[in-house]
Design an enzyme around this catalytic site. Sequence first.
Site, PDB file in Angstrom:
ATOM      1  N   VAL A 108      63.756 -18.730 -44.370  1.00 41.71           N
ATOM      2  CA  VAL A 108      62.719 -18.731 -45.413  1.00 41.71           C
ATOM      3  C   VAL A 108      62.603 -20.160 -45.958  1.00 41.71           C
ATOM      4  O   VAL A 108      63.495 -20.641 -46.661  1.00 41.71           O
ATOM      5  CB  VAL A 108      63.084 -17.775 -46.571  1.00 41.71           C
ATOM      6  CG1 VAL A 108      62.011 -17.836 -47.667  1.00 41.71           C
ATOM      7  CG2 VAL A 108      63.264 -16.356 -46.064  1.00 41.71           C
ATOM      8  N   THR A 109      61.544 -20.856 -45.604  1.00 36.75           N
ATOM      9  CA  THR A 109      61.334 -22.201 -46.156  1.00 36.75           C
ATOM     10  C   THR A 109      59.873 -22.401 -46.516  1.00 36.75           C
ATOM     11  O   THR A 109      58.978 -21.859 -45.867  1.00 36.75           O
ATOM     12  CB  THR A 109      61.708 -23.337 -45.162  1.00 36.75           C
ATOM     13  OG1 THR A 109      60.706 -23.429 -44.137  1.00 36.75           O
ATOM     14  CG2 THR A 109      63.069 -23.155 -44.551  1.00 36.75           C
ATOM     15  N   ILE A 119      53.704 -19.086 -51.966  1.00 36.83           N
ATOM     16  CA  ILE A 119      53.817 -18.886 -50.508  1.00 36.83           C
ATOM     17  C   ILE A 119      55.039 -18.024 -50.170  1.00 36.83           C
ATOM     18  O   ILE A 119      54.943 -17.070 -49.390  1.00 36.83           O
ATOM     19  CB  ILE A 119      53.874 -20.243 -49.759  1.00 36.83           C
ATOM     20  CG1 ILE A 119      52.586 -21.030 -50.029  1.00 36.83           C
ATOM     21  CG2 ILE A 119      54.062 -20.012 -48.269  1.00 36.83           C
ATOM     22  CD1 ILE A 119      52.527 -22.391 -49.352  1.00 36.83           C
ATOM     23  N   TYR A 149      65.858 -14.013 -54.993  1.00 38.99           N
ATOM     24  CA  TYR A 149      65.441 -12.777 -54.321  1.00 38.99           C
ATOM     25  C   TYR A 149      65.452 -11.507 -55.169  1.00 38.99           C
ATOM     26  O   TYR A 149      64.971 -10.479 -54.715  1.00 38.99           O
ATOM     27  CB  TYR A 149      66.270 -12.582 -53.045  1.00 38.99           C
ATOM     28  CG  TYR A 149      65.939 -13.650 -52.023  1.00 38.99           C
ATOM     29  CD1 TYR A 149      64.762 -13.582 -51.288  1.00 38.99           C
ATOM     30  CD2 TYR A 149      66.758 -14.747 -51.830  1.00 38.99           C
ATOM     31  CE1 TYR A 149      64.425 -14.569 -50.377  1.00 38.99           C
ATOM     32  CE2 TYR A 149      66.430 -15.743 -50.916  1.00 38.99           C
ATOM     33  CZ  TYR A 149      65.266 -15.650 -50.201  1.00 38.99           C
ATOM     34  OH  TYR A 149      64.918 -16.627 -49.305  1.00 38.99           O
ATOM     35  N   PHE A 444      73.472 -15.704 -41.641  1.00 35.34           N
ATOM     36  CA  PHE A 444      72.356 -15.579 -40.689  1.00 35.34           C
ATOM     37  C   PHE A 444      71.089 -16.077 -41.342  1.00 35.34           C
ATOM     38  O   PHE A 444      71.053 -16.298 -42.546  1.00 35.34           O
ATOM     39  CB  PHE A 444      72.205 -14.146 -40.171  1.00 35.34           C
ATOM     40  CG  PHE A 444      71.861 -13.116 -41.219  1.00 35.34           C
ATOM     41  CD1 PHE A 444      70.538 -12.878 -41.579  1.00 35.34           C
ATOM     42  CD2 PHE A 444      72.855 -12.365 -41.843  1.00 35.34           C
ATOM     43  CE1 PHE A 444      70.214 -11.924 -42.534  1.00 35.34           C
ATOM     44  CE2 PHE A 444      72.542 -11.403 -42.793  1.00 35.34           C
ATOM     45  CZ  PHE A 444      71.213 -11.183 -43.145  1.00 35.34           C
TER      46      PHE A 444
HETATM   47  C1  LIG Z   1      62.959 -21.240 -52.297  1.00 34.40           C
HETATM   48  C2  LIG Z   1      61.574 -21.469 -51.688  1.00 34.40           C
HETATM   49  C3  LIG Z   1      61.467 -20.682 -50.395  1.00 34.40           C
HETATM   50  C4  LIG Z   1      60.521 -20.981 -52.699  1.00 34.40           C
HETATM   51  O1  LIG Z   1      59.237 -21.117 -52.128  1.00 34.40           O
HETATM   52  P1  LIG Z   1      57.903 -21.156 -53.039  1.00 34.40           P
HETATM   53  O2  LIG Z   1      56.743 -20.960 -52.158  1.00 34.40           O
HETATM   54  O3  LIG Z   1      57.934 -22.374 -53.878  1.00 34.40           O
HETATM   55  O4  LIG Z   1      58.094 -19.876 -53.963  1.00 34.40           O
HETATM   56  P2  LIG Z   1      56.904 -19.081 -54.717  1.00 34.40           P
HETATM   57  O5  LIG Z   1      55.941 -20.068 -55.275  1.00 34.40           O
HETATM   58  O6  LIG Z   1      56.348 -18.043 -53.831  1.00 34.40           O
HETATM   59  O7  LIG Z   1      57.705 -18.412 -55.869  1.00 34.40           O
HETATM   60  C5  LIG Z   1      57.955 -17.028 -55.921  1.00 34.40           C
HETATM   61  C6  LIG Z   1      58.783 -16.754 -57.129  1.00 34.40           C
HETATM   62  O8  LIG Z   1      60.094 -17.283 -56.928  1.00 34.40           O
HETATM   63  C7  LIG Z   1      60.407 -18.213 -57.977  1.00 34.40           C
HETATM   64  N1  LIG Z   1      61.181 -19.276 -57.325  1.00 34.40           N
HETATM   65  C8  LIG Z   1      60.791 -20.064 -56.328  1.00 34.40           C
HETATM   66  N2  LIG Z   1      61.783 -20.877 -55.970  1.00 34.40           N
HETATM   67  C9  LIG Z   1      62.838 -20.584 -56.752  1.00 34.40           C
HETATM   68  C10 LIG Z   1      64.146 -21.096 -56.877  1.00 34.40           C
HETATM   69  N3  LIG Z   1      64.595 -22.065 -56.092  1.00 34.40           N
HETATM   70  N4  LIG Z   1      64.953 -20.547 -57.794  1.00 34.40           N
HETATM   71  C11 LIG Z   1      64.511 -19.563 -58.609  1.00 34.40           C
HETATM   72  N5  LIG Z   1      63.263 -19.032 -58.546  1.00 34.40           N
HETATM   73  C12 LIG Z   1      62.446 -19.550 -57.625  1.00 34.40           C
HETATM   74  C13 LIG Z   1      59.091 -18.658 -58.513  1.00 34.40           C
HETATM   75  O9  LIG Z   1      59.219 -19.090 -59.845  1.00 34.40           O
HETATM   76  C14 LIG Z   1      58.255 -17.402 -58.397  1.00 34.40           C
HETATM   77  O10 LIG Z   1      58.578 -16.516 -59.430  1.00 34.40           O
HETATM   78  P3  LIG Z   1      57.561 -15.376 -59.931  1.00 34.40           P
HETATM   79  O11 LIG Z   1      56.672 -15.021 -58.778  1.00 34.40           O
HETATM   80  O12 LIG Z   1      58.447 -14.254 -60.305  1.00 34.40           O
HETATM   81  O13 LIG Z   1      56.834 -15.995 -61.043  1.00 34.40           O
HETATM   82  C15 LIG Z   1      61.343 -22.972 -51.401  1.00 34.40           C
HETATM   83  O14 LIG Z   1      61.495 -23.713 -52.588  1.00 34.40           O
HETATM   84  C16 LIG Z   1      62.259 -23.555 -50.346  1.00 34.40           C
HETATM   85  O15 LIG Z   1      61.886 -23.571 -49.178  1.00 34.40           O
HETATM   86  N6  LIG Z   1      63.463 -24.056 -50.723  1.00 34.40           N
HETATM   87  C17 LIG Z   1      64.377 -24.686 -49.799  1.00 34.40           C
HETATM   88  C18 LIG Z   1      64.889 -23.737 -48.703  1.00 34.40           C
HETATM   89  C19 LIG Z   1      65.546 -22.504 -49.278  1.00 34.40           C
HETATM   90  O16 LIG Z   1      66.414 -22.580 -50.109  1.00 34.40           O
HETATM   91  N7  LIG Z   1      65.106 -21.328 -48.807  1.00 34.40           N
HETATM   92  C20 LIG Z   1      65.670 -20.063 -49.184  1.00 34.40           C
HETATM   93  C21 LIG Z   1      66.597 -19.669 -48.098  1.00 34.40           C
HETATM   94  S1  LIG Z   1      67.565 -18.284 -48.452  1.00 34.40           S
END
Ligand SMILES: CC(C)(COP(=O)(O)OP(=O)(O)OC[C@H]1O[C@@H](n2cnc3c(N)ncnc32)[C@H](O)[C@@H]1OP(=O)(O)O)[C@@H](O)C(=O)NCCC(=O)NCCS
Length: 444
Positions: A108-109, A119, A149, A444
């Site tokens: 998930v990125t 996204i 999550y 994983f």
């Molecule tokens: C974490 C990640 C996937 C979030 O993607 P994003 O598109 O910015 O997330 P969204 O805009 O769809 O946010 C969805 C919700 O999650 C929250 N959120 C996003 N990133 C978050 C984080 N790092 N910590 C806490 N909450 C987070 C948002 O505030 C939003 O909350 P809401 O819908 O309840 O208001 C992205 O920042 C990323 O790729 N990070 C690095 C890789 C990583 O850690 N991936 C997860 C692997 S397990």
Amino acid sequence: MTFADAPIAADSFGKLNAGGLRLGLVDTSDRDAFAAWIQADSRGFHEGRVAEKQIDEQLQDVAYRRTTGVWDDSMTDAATPVATVSSWPTPLTLPGETSVSAWAISSVTVAPTHQRRGIARALLEAELRTAHSLGIPLAILTVSEATIYSRFGFAPTTMTADLEIDTRRASWTGPAASGRVQFISLEQLQSVGRGVAERARRGVPGEIELDDYLWGRLIGLLGDAKDEAKNLRAVIYHDAAGAPQGFALYRLASHATDFAAHTATVEHLCTVTDDAYAGLWRYLLELPLVTTVSAPLRSVDEPLIWQVTDSRAVRTTHRRDHLWARILDVTAALEARRYSAPGRIALDVTDRLGFAHGRVLIAVDATGTAQVSPLDGLEHNGEAPADAASLALTVNDLGALYLGGVSARTLVRAGRITELRPGSADAVDATFHSPATPWLSSWF
Ligand SMILES: CC(C)(COP(=O)(O)OP(=O)(O)OC[C@H]1O[C@@H](n2cnc3c(N)ncnc32)[C@H](O)[C@@H]1OP(=O)(O)O)[C@@H](O)C(=O)NCCC(=O)NCCS
């Protein structure tokens, strides 16, 4: 249609499309398209550019997974997705040595250039809808951060501990193993160890079946760990009859000034029998020129602590959540596992995304097998039977309780679960308890 090419959830597609983004599946037989996705995945986790050889490995071993991307066609590099996710169904071991098909979600990125515009939410909701439409009763993942999550209905369902053992204080007091430990090459381990890992995982709730890629990566023959593989040592344990019953992978690091004080890091230790467990741990604790054994990602309930002269020599340096679960089909998920005590339990489950929302009655018989029926049906008239325990909880907390490693009483005390009848949490704990402590021994 297979799970890999099931249609993209229309809802998520529409939401992203409205923002000028394109959600779609990657044709993983198209090397260029898949390579661009792999590079985006690596970039998303702040890892380096992926070498051609590693792309070849993934073409061979990861291409079968459902591979989803989001593209922004207005970008200069429009071929590289701005977001990635991959998923596949995998057997997950449950209490009672049964298993269920779980939807594993990985990669998930979202690119930093496109973050915080919904996204990831669109991707996750699409994954849950797809799994649900395929009849898969729960989704699972391992997480980079514990804050992301919950909003999608996930909760930690196994915990893990990083151990650090001072071997000068930890003399072996456990049983003498009957078999023997011997070195084995990683290539030999690749075939011999696989069956051992598979037998071991069937006894531990929370373990998943490792696909070829996860297995290859675990033993250091595939993926980004490969460069470090030259420092990995592998030993295998054969029982007295000569059958392989466990293996350990470890690497050694020298001390800055004291050659007699190496640290051995146990990258993986997998055992089917208690005899193999004793044989391999004793071997590791008695390694010459080693004073510290570090063992990340272990169970929170290691017998090892009871097998050394000084239990304080085995320190837990970090304890945290590891496997997260999200129930999508309450009936199928709850009927798949076995329970530790008979009884009836009414659950009032709240699920903001709807999948698991509703009231159910779990009836566990004397063999530990459950039958789950809707409480809103005519038979129960919407009422929990008088003899049933009764709880109100979110789908998150049901996921936390699912493998029996988290206590309902604790979640009641934490104000997360409501007891609708006094004493219900204890009844649920007696029923949901897992004799084997839940544990996932890999990422994983
Ligand atoms: C974490 C990640 C996937 C979030 O993607 P994003 O598109 O910015 O997330 P969204 O805009 O769809 O946010 C969805 C919700 O999650 C929250 N959120 C996003 N990133 C978050 C984080 N790092 N910590 C806490 N909450 C987070 C948002 O505030 C939003 O909350 P809401 O819908 O309840 O208001 C992205 O920042 C990323 O790729 N990070 C690095 C890789 C990583 O850690 N991936 C997860 C692997 S397990």
